[in-house]
Design an enzyme around this catalytic site. Structure first.
Site, PDB file in Angstrom:
ATOM      1  N   SER A   1       0.829  -1.201   0.000  1.00  0.00           N
ATOM      2  CA  SER A   1       0.000   0.000   0.000  1.00  0.00           C
ATOM      3  C   SER A   1       0.871   1.261   0.000  1.00  0.00           C
ATOM      4  O   SER A   1       1.723   1.412  -0.876  1.00  0.00           O
ATOM      5  CB  SER A   1      -0.960  -0.050   1.196  1.00  0.00           C
ATOM      6  OG  SER A   1      -1.949   0.935   1.106  1.00  0.00           O
TER       7      SER A   1
ATOM      8  N   ASP B   1      -9.464  -3.759  -5.737  1.00  0.00           N
ATOM      9  CA  ASP B   1      -8.787  -2.651  -5.070  1.00  0.00           C
ATOM     10  C   ASP B   1      -8.953  -1.382  -5.909  1.00  0.00           C
ATOM     11  O   ASP B   1      -8.648  -1.389  -7.100  1.00  0.00           O
ATOM     12  CB  ASP B   1      -7.302  -3.001  -4.925  1.00  0.00           C
ATOM     13  CG  ASP B   1      -6.506  -1.963  -4.164  1.00  0.00           C
ATOM     14  OD1 ASP B   1      -7.064  -0.913  -3.786  1.00  0.00           O
ATOM     15  OD2 ASP B   1      -5.305  -2.211  -3.944  1.00  0.00           O
TER      16      ASP B   1
ATOM     17  N   HIS C   1      -7.934  -4.848  -1.188  1.00  0.00           N
ATOM     18  CA  HIS C   1      -6.739  -4.174  -0.704  1.00  0.00           C
ATOM     19  C   HIS C   1      -6.414  -4.686   0.706  1.00  0.00           C
ATOM     20  O   HIS C   1      -7.294  -4.956   1.505  1.00  0.00           O
ATOM     21  CB  HIS C   1      -7.013  -2.664  -0.662  1.00  0.00           C
ATOM     22  CG  HIS C   1      -5.816  -1.836  -0.362  1.00  0.00           C
ATOM     23  ND1 HIS C   1      -4.929  -1.427  -1.330  1.00  0.00           N
ATOM     24  CD2 HIS C   1      -5.345  -1.324   0.799  1.00  0.00           C
ATOM     25  CE1 HIS C   1      -3.979  -0.700  -0.788  1.00  0.00           C
ATOM     26  NE2 HIS C   1      -4.205  -0.629   0.510  1.00  0.00           N
TER      27      HIS C   1
END
Length: 323
Positions: free
Chosen positions: A165, A262, A292
């Protein structure tokens, strides 16, 4: 985009991902949506304890590394006495959450699967620390260990960066910073990137995906960005919008992983297509049925463990390839 027009992703998830979404930890209070940032950080740490349990045992060592911003805590994971390479890990959390404990299992598994020393970097969080502090702290950590390799029994000739991320952005940005500023910390043999954001302000996936289930609505993404950047001009910086950097030359080999549902998946697709178009070594893999942050859930999701092993294999292959 009206929420009603978004893809109903919760009906399309894999069985494993659905089980994680529906899983309720005993005694865990609800997310403190109205709490201050410190309250949310403590909750995130508490919520991640379950997902970090039962991780591989190995030698670990904590080290405070001096940087221009003060000491930064690092944690060295050593699966064996000697290491063929170092993998620096930058945790996710939208630049505002997370630490070495919230991503402990991920780093332990990477150390086990690569056989290399993994060094987690507890960079300063936003909004208290603004761009580019986390990158400069990461670079300072790399410089420190390159100068103290013998003290820590490290092989600093071959290094890599990894992150998930926001940590994926920091991993790639730090490698590009080293290249662009001509800073030598070792030969960067690979970068492992799981579902990162790399500078897009809008995309098809950001419109179609994202909701309360993943904390990645448009409002959430704007909040993370405002917390991290100093001003609007930083949006176009080549170490924040990485597509404004030179991706046509000398980019270390990149393993680019994405989650099917995501909102940030288009960042990964664009990064892969850009590198591929300019003959920069890269590999892209999308993990179907996932949201995600799925990398955290290897206790319940075999595909999360697969994604870690895929990245580890990519890194190990580059250890054997002269560059």
């Amino acid at each position: 985009m009206k929420p009603e027009n978004k893809i109903p992703v919760l009906t399309r998830l894999s069985d494993e991902m659905t089980a994680v979404v529906n899983f309720q930890q005993p005694g865990l209070p609800p997310w403190p949506a109205d709490g201050d940032i410190e309250t949310q950080r403590q909750y995130y740490l508490l919520e991640r304890r379950f997902w970090n349990a039962d991780a591989p045992s190995m030698t670990t060592r904590t080290c405070a590394v001096p940087t221009p911003y003060g000491d930064v805590t690092t944690r060295l994971y050593s699966p064996q006495p000697t290491s063929q390479a170092i993998l620096y890990y930058l945790h996710g959390g939208g630049f505002i959450l997370g630490n070495l404990d919230t991503h402990d299992r991920i780093m332990r598994l990477l150390a086990r699967y690569t056989g290399c020393t993994v060094i987690g970097i507890d960079y300063s969080l936003s909004p208290q620390a603004r761009y580019p502090q986390a990158i400069e702290e990461t670079v300072a950590v790399c410089s420190y260990f390159s100068q103290h390799a013998d003290e820590y029994s490290l092989n600093v000739e071959k290094i890599g960066f990894a992150g998930d991320s926001a940590g994926a952005m920091l991993a790639l940005a730090s490698a590009l910073w080293l290249r662009d500023k001509h800073i030598r910390c070792g030969n960067v043999i690979a970068i492992l990137l799981w579902y990162g954001l790399y500078g897009l302000q809008d995309s098809v996936s950001r419109r179609l995906f994202g909701g309360a289930w993943d904390g990645l609505t448009r409002e959430d993404l704007d909040m993370y960005e405002k917390a991290y950047l100093r001003n609007e001009d930083d949006r176009e910086s080549p170490w924040y919008c990485l597509f404004n950097n030179d991706l046509t030359r000398d980019v270390p080999p990149c393993f680019i992983a994405s989650a099917e549902f995501d909102p940030l998946i288009d960042d990964s697709r664009l990064l892969h297509q850009t590198l591929q178009a300019h003959q920069q070594p890269c590999e892209y893999k999308m993990y179907p049925g996932t949201l995600h942050a799925f990398l955290h859930y290897s206790r319940m999701m075999t595909i999360a463990d697969d994604a870690l092993q895929d990245g580890a294999r990519f890194f190990m292959a580059r250890m054997k390839t002269p560059r």
